[in-house]
Design a protein around this motif. Structure first.
Motif, mmCIF file in Angstrom:
data_model
loop_
_atom_site.group_PDB
_atom_site.id
_atom_site.type_symbol
_atom_site.label_atom_id
_atom_site.label_comp_id
_atom_site.label_asym_id
_atom_site.label_seq_id
_atom_site.Cartn_x
_atom_site.Cartn_y
_atom_site.Cartn_z
ATOM 1 N N MET A 525 -1.861 -7.383 -3.292
ATOM 2 C CA MET A 525 -0.400 -7.307 -2.638
ATOM 3 C C MET A 525 0.734 -8.385 -3.397
ATOM 4 O O MET A 525 1.656 -8.265 -3.554
ATOM 5 C CB MET A 525 -0.504 -7.704 -0.940
ATOM 6 N N PRO A 627 -4.464 -1.536 -0.659
ATOM 7 C CA PRO A 627 -3.227 -2.048 -0.423
ATOM 8 C C PRO A 627 -1.858 -1.275 -0.320
ATOM 9 O O PRO A 627 -1.014 -1.501 0.421
ATOM 10 C CB PRO A 627 -2.918 -2.577 -1.954
ATOM 11 N N MET A 667 5.021 -0.191 -0.293
ATOM 12 C CA MET A 667 4.463 -1.401 0.449
ATOM 13 C C MET A 667 5.566 -2.364 1.092
ATOM 14 O O MET A 667 5.341 -2.751 2.347
ATOM 15 C CB MET A 667 3.725 -2.330 -0.409
#
Length: 801
Positions: A525, A627, A667
């Motif tokens: 991340m 992720p 993300m």
């Protein structure tokens, strides 16, 4: 009595330790009575003086007769008068620095006592100052540094003699930390320049040990001619006697150290520990000139100096020289600015209060140091980071008054500090990562609407009452609060946080615990966040190598897995199983002709509410196998290199952070928001409609904040944020049946006072801690604020608020 005098000495000692005036009114005519007071003065490095009322014995006896509570005979008074006259010869020998003797009633009646500051007390001098390190005869470099600082240096000749006329930048004063002479090529001209500047009141100066040694030599005392003194004497030999006398007068008048700017700044040649600041004694002067040594010598035969700065805990900034170093490094709010110009290093000045370092390189190596100065680059941690590797529990124990830059003081009770220390020491991440813990957030007042517990109307009404017209409404993501420290490189982490573990950042919770159980998931991340910031060009735009971000990290189940399994899922499952069984039995009873219609209807309603409850919390949960399953929504850019961003409004934060989510990485998500003028009813209505749309589609709700990060309300700072949660999210918090009329009526009685107070105090502490961090204050001072937030969290308050 013995007890009375023990109490007297105790109180006097406490006052002296605080730097307060102590006047002891007693007979004090016996040497042993004065001895304890002189000992106190010596221990606290203050100057003892005595006022002697040497009146005729007849006057004393007459006065004593008029005091009915004095039931002793005249012989006592006669003995005291005799002892006083004998004492007069001894007072100076005993150590009293000033002796004032009054011999008549008229003299006493006419006297005026004026308290004068100590010579070291220049608290009324506020600067700004340009503090210049050890010159050691480097005249050319001194002039170059002054000119770089904005001073104009002109040489004026008069009948063969010359002087210097120096014009400073407006309002500024130069300040020399001593060691003007020895080793360098032109000590006489340095002395002339500094003396002229001091005479013209454009400079101040404290003595260095080399200056004092020169004074002793010029005064005819026997001294060791080593360490450059011989060269200085040779340079002075050709100069007229008048100039030499001027040097002697100048050096003899120099004060050991100065306390300046309301006590915020202390300047001394070799430093000044807190207990000596503003005091006057031989020990204080010796410390100012030489510091302290351990009594040992190093491999070069030089005395090993005691590192007083490593234990310094004073509030005043201490700037000093004496020990040459390669580059200045802050340590516990102290700074050495002797960068070895005479040894081929640099001449350094500190601009105060800006804390900006200005340097000029030496034009040559004028003197070979006994101990070589390091010239190669070092990969070691800074002095402050090395010092902060060991934290002292005494710095955080006990009741604490934390003064914040926003003008409020937060009090942390001792028992709550212990609870915070337990959390921090057992569960928190590496202490150096924690520069900020976010505050709790208060909900809006209870809604007046029949079917709502919270509604935007109350949040808008609060800020309107606080005379805040512009607010921002931000979507409240259903995740977990996360603080993310992210750096551009491992070197930036090392320099900024003092951590050398190879990480580029960390993600931790609002209580300082590591967010991820999986180091691999956290690293992935952070790598992607670092790349997204790079792609957005924010490193260059913000001129920074690191950032502190306040974020929401989703899914909620990532961090709340156990809470969901043990509490929410268990309640949902047990409730549905129970209600389904009840419905089944009631339906069988109905089939047998029993009238259970009303009861069955109630159970059907309960089952529907339980289904809504399960649907509510499940919508915030999903599996995280990689992720790609994470979602990070940053909403505050709290700090970057050298600055916090509390002075920026939320529009700037939203627009700046939107660049991270504008790339191709799913993300990162932008926080949806609306800016509202509360005086515009149409905008308020539109914001309410948006909130209803968000909550009906599964969002937790929204947060309403003043547009400015820090906003003054009617009676101080307004609440920094109010959360307004949707009906279905509140079902998770208050239970499946909270919307029943009876339950809503009860819940409307909730009290928000404690929650609001906690939110404000934690907000102040969060800002203060981060401000201290960017100002490079020691970790213990940053942690004082973080521990304060954790301590406040231990206060009893309804966790559902």
């Amino acid at each position: 009595t013995k007890d009375a005098f023990e109490l007297l000495h105790f109180i006097a000692s406490k006052r002296l330790a605080l730097g307060r005036l102590v006047v002891v009114d007693a007979t004090n005519v016996q040497a042993e009575a004065r001895r304890g007071l002189l000992k106190l003065a010596k221990e606290h490095h203050v100057i003892p003086m005595v006022l002697v009322l040497n009146l005729p014995e007849r006057v004393c006896l007459d006065r004593n007769r008029d005091r009915p509570n004095r039931n002793f005979g005249p012989h006592v008074v006669r003995n005291q008068c005799r002892q006083l006259r004998q004492s007069l010869k001894k007072l100076k020998r005993e150590g009293f620095r000033q002796i004032h003797v009054f011999t008549s009633e008229q003299e006493i009646a006419s006297v005026t006592i004026v308290r004068q500051p100590m010579w070291t007390d220049k608290r009324s001098e506020h600067g700004p100052f340009d503090i210049i390190g050890d010159v050691h005869g480097c005249f050319d470099e001194t002039v170059a540094l002054l000119e770089l600082l904005g001073y104009t240096v002109e040489r004026e000749s008069d009948s063969g003699e010359h002087r210097y006329r120096v014009t400073p930048p407006h309002g500024r004063t130069a300040f020399f930390v001593g060691d003007l002479v020895d080793r360098g090529p032109n000590s006489p001209e340095v002395l002339r320049l500094v003396m002229d500047m001091v005479d013209d009141r454009v400079a101040m100066c404290v003595p260095g040990n080399h200056d004092v040694k020169l004074l002793k030599k010029l005064s005819g005392k026997k001294v060791n001619m080593a360490h450059g003194l011989a060269e200085t004497i040779e340079q002075l030999d050709a100069l007229p006697a008048e100039f030499i006398e001027r040097i002697k007068s100048f050096l003899s008048d120099l004060i050991s150290h100065f306390v300046l700017d309301d006590g915020k700044l202390v300047i001394a040649h070799a430093g000044m520990k807190e207990s000596f600041q503003g005091r006057g004694s031989g020990a204080v002067r010796s410390f100012a000139l030489y510091g302290e040594t351990t009594g040992e010598t190093d491999e070069y035969g030089l005395p090993i100096r005691y590192n007083w700065a490593s234990e310094y805990r004073g509030q005043a900034m201490v700037v000093y020289g004496h020990t040459p170093i390669v580059e200045p490094q802050w340590l516990n709010n102290t700074l050495c600015i002797d960068t070895g110009c005479v040894f081929g290093g640099k001449l350094t000045a500190l601009r105060y209060p800006e804390k900006e370092l200005i340097q000029v390189p030496a034009r040559a190596q004028y003197y070979e140091p006994v101990k070589p100065l390091r010239t190669e680059p070092t990969a070691s941690l800074s002095a402050q980071h090395e010092q902060d590797d060991m934290l002292d529990i005494e710095d955080v124990l006990g009741k604490r008054h934390i003064h914040t830059q926003l003008g409020r003081t937060v009090i942390v009770q001792e028992e709550k500090a212990l609870a915070a220390l337990e959390v921090m020491s057992r569960f928190a991440v590496h202490p150096k990562w924690i520069n900020y813990l976010p505050p709790t957030m208060s909900p809006s007042e209870t809604s007046r609407r029949e079917d709502f517990l919270e509604h935007p109307d109350e949040a808008f009404a609060y800020y309107a009452k606080e005379r805040v017209s512009d607010v921002v409404c931000q979507e409240k993501h259903m995740g977990s609060r996360a603080i993310v420290q992210i750096a551009r490189s491992q070197d930036a982490v090392k320099e900024t946080f003092g951590i050398d573990t190879g990480e580029i950042g960390i993600c931790y919770t609002r209580t300082g615990r590591r967010f991820f159980e999986s180091p691999e998931l956290e690293a992935a991340m952070l790598d992607r966040l670092q790349h997204a910031i790079e792609e957005a060009g924010l490193w260059e735009q913000l001129r920074t190598q690191w950032m502190t971000l306040d974020c929401e990290l989703m899914p909620w189940s990532l961090k709340a897995k156990e809470l969901i399994a043990d509490q929410y899922a268990a309640v949902g499952s047990a409730g549905l199983n129970s209600v389904n069984a009840s419905v089944a039995h009631l339906e069988k009873a109905a089939d047998r002709g029993v009238d259970v219609k009303q009861l069955l209807g109630a159970q059907h309603e309960r089952r529907a509410l339980l289904a809504q409850y399960e649907s509510a919390y499940r919508s915030y949960c999903w599996n995280v196998s990689s992720p790609d399953d994470l979602r990070l929504a940053p909403f505050h850019l709290l700090a970057t290199d050298g600055q916090t961003h509390f002075d920026k409004d939320h529009r700037w934060h939203m627009e700046t952070l939107a660049n991270i989510a504008a790339g191709n990485d799913p993300m990162f998500v932008a926080t949806a928001h609306r800016f509202i003028d509360l005086d515009n009813q149409a905008q308020r209505t539109a914001a309410t409609d948006w909130w209803e749309s968000l909550t009906s589609n599964g969002s937790e709700g929204m947060v309403v904040k003043p547009l400015a990060f820090i906003t003054k309300g009617r009676n101080g700072i307004a609440q920094p944020a109010l959360k307004c949660r949707g009906a279905e999210y509140l079902r998770i918090i208050y239970g499946p049946e909270y919307t029943r009329a009876f339950n809503l009526h009860h819940l409307r009685e909730r009290r928000l006072g404690t929650k609001r107070r906690m939110a404000m105090q934690e907000f102040l502490l969060g800002i203060e801690g981060l401000e201290r961090f960017v100002q490079h204050q020691p970790t213990r001072q940053v942690h004082e604020c973080a521990l304060g937030v954790l301590a406040l969290e231990s206060e009893p308050v309804d966790p559902r608020l």
